[in-house]
Design an enzyme around this catalytic site. Sequence first.
Site, short mmCIF file in Angstrom:
data_model
loop_
_atom_site.label_atom_id
_atom_site.label_comp_id
_atom_site.label_asym_id
_atom_site.label_seq_id
_atom_site.Cartn_x
_atom_site.Cartn_y
_atom_site.Cartn_z
N LYS A 13 0.84 -1.19 0.00
CA LYS A 13 0.00 0.00 0.00
C LYS A 13 0.88 1.25 0.00
CE LYS A 13 -3.96 -1.77 2.65
NZ LYS A 13 -4.97 -1.59 1.61
N ARG A 73 -10.24 -11.47 2.19
CA ARG A 73 -11.08 -12.54 1.64
C ARG A 73 -10.36 -13.88 1.69
NH1 ARG A 73 -11.46 -9.43 -4.04
NH2 ARG A 73 -11.27 -7.69 -2.59
N1 BES Z 1 -8.16 -3.71 4.47
C1 BES Z 1 -8.28 -3.33 3.12
C2 BES Z 1 -9.58 -2.55 2.83
C3 BES Z 1 -9.66 -1.18 3.42
C4 BES Z 1 -9.11 -0.11 2.76
C5 BES Z 1 -10.35 -0.96 4.57
C6 BES Z 1 -9.22 1.16 3.28
C7 BES Z 1 -10.48 0.30 5.11
C8 BES Z 1 -9.91 1.37 4.46
C9 BES Z 1 -8.26 -4.55 2.22
O1 BES Z 1 -7.48 -5.60 2.66
C10 BES Z 1 -7.73 -4.14 0.89
O2 BES Z 1 -6.60 -3.76 0.85
N2 BES Z 1 -8.56 -4.21 -0.14
C11 BES Z 1 -8.18 -3.80 -1.43
C12 BES Z 1 -8.72 -4.80 -2.42
C13 BES Z 1 -8.20 -4.61 -3.81
C14 BES Z 1 -6.73 -4.96 -3.87
C15 BES Z 1 -8.98 -5.51 -4.74
C16 BES Z 1 -8.74 -2.42 -1.69
O3 BES Z 1 -9.87 -2.15 -1.25
O4 BES Z 1 -8.05 -1.59 -2.26
MN MN Z 2 -5.47 -5.38 1.97
#
Ligand code: BES
Ligand code: MN
Length: 500
Positions: free
Chosen positions: A276, A350
């Site tokens: 990230k 997931r």
């Molecule tokens: N934990 C994150 C989702 C999240 C992001 C929660 C911001 C709260 C605030 C999750 O694990 C994630 O990173 N999801 C990705 C999925 C994508 C790679 C398909 C996302 O939402 O960007």
């Molecule tokens: Mn994630």
Amino acid sequence: MTPASMPSISLSAVPETYAGALAFTVVEDKAWSGPLAAADKASGGALRRAADAARFKGEKGKIQLVLGAGEGLPARIVLCGMGKDSPSLLDLNRAGAQILATAATSGDESLSILPHDGSAATAALLVEGAAMRSYRFDGYRTRLKNEQRQSVTAIVGLCDDPDAGADDLEQAAARLAGHYLARDLKHEPANVLYPVAVAERVKAELEPLGVEVTIIDEARMEKEGWGSLLGVGQGSVRDSVVVALHWKGASGGAHKDPVCFVGKGVCFDTGGISLKPAGGMEDMKWDMGGAAAVSGLMKTLAARKAKANVVALIGLVENMPGGNAQRPGDIVTSLSGQTIQVLNTDAEGRLVLADVLWHAQEQYRPRFIVDLATLTGAMLVALGMEKAGLFSNDDELAAQIHAASEATGEYVWRMPMGEEYNKMLDSKEADMRNISAGRWGGSITAACFLERFIQKDQKWAHMDVAGVVWADKAKPMVGTGATGFAVRSLNKLVQDHYEG
Ligand code: BES
Ligand code: MN
Ligand code: ZN
């Protein structure tokens, strides 16, 4: 660890002379009577004059602080408007929270709240709301000046017949206990609460209350084939762990057919190799908000000795880009036997839930499963920070959750699913990919991914709580920071439909 301390809550008869800060609830446009009229009289009409000068009539949501009303009266008197209609339980919780916010750091150690109707039940709800808003995570603030800390440590509901509210108060205390635990778990940073530490903390909290706690460690998961969950944790030096919490409270010792809650417990989500960006990454300490909520829920259920058979499972991992981390393109075999091509290591929640959901069904054959997960950033795009996304294969369960959420102010909104979305997860090289082939509808395709691990006829709901577990802007009941979202609504769901 630095758990927040909860103020004491109690009910008491209206005293001759008041101590500490004092609050009255006021019905809009209604003549003042009882203790409020008496206090106004004792103030020589100062309360009324202050209210009039502020154009305060008792409107719902309006609050008026009166300082120095007169000799023999508390220096701080709060008038809290309730509107004209009889307030809902939620309105009363919110009024209590609003009152607390005006007195929290006042210097007064106790806050007494006197409801307009003098009833113990009303007083208990006001006190509960005040205690919710009392939450402070300041255990690490070693240099905080005394006057910056919350002074109120005792919240007292004043009423005609305190004994009549004993049960209400006990129920409120149980809800608060779970709510506080959930918020503590979310606030603690990931260097303190890594997977095994969460497991230990939850065990220490719940076992004494009679919850059966089973720890499923990495060795067992490796043997059984939890390849999807283990793949996420393998880039971290911290061990992954799954905790099963079982509350066997159903009457007659009925241990069959539990209801089941599952929580995503990513103690920190760096994204893994699909790293990230740095800005805001610290938020990912609360990527275990689903697990925190489910743990808090179990504490509430056990504390109030719910007559229900309830299982909760939390999947705890840390998603790190270590030397042993899984790579984009890796193919893992899940506990269900289905293979997953991991195209983005940041879509890890997931992968964790896939194995935990499968285990829940194989082990417990539950009446329903509700999973909670901070699953997608796309959820924030869709619903902002006000409502959680609700996905379900069962209209009745979805309606029950929706009703419980409206009653507690932990709002949800039903989202669609369907084959058109689901097929975007098909892969040429494995049974599925962990991210959609398309760009849009990310929360929906994530839900579709989870549904691939739900067996035929299994009632299931998924709550994507990414936008609601943390508040950047103050929420009426909880202020800022961890919200404790879903402890109260899911407790109500169990209470209204699955007890006896
Ligand atoms: N934990 C994150 C989702 C999240 C992001 C929660 C911001 C709260 C605030 C999750 O694990 C994630 O990173 N999801 C990705 C999925 C994508 C790679 C398909 C996302 O939402 O960007
Ligand atoms: Mn994630
Ligand atoms: Zn995540």
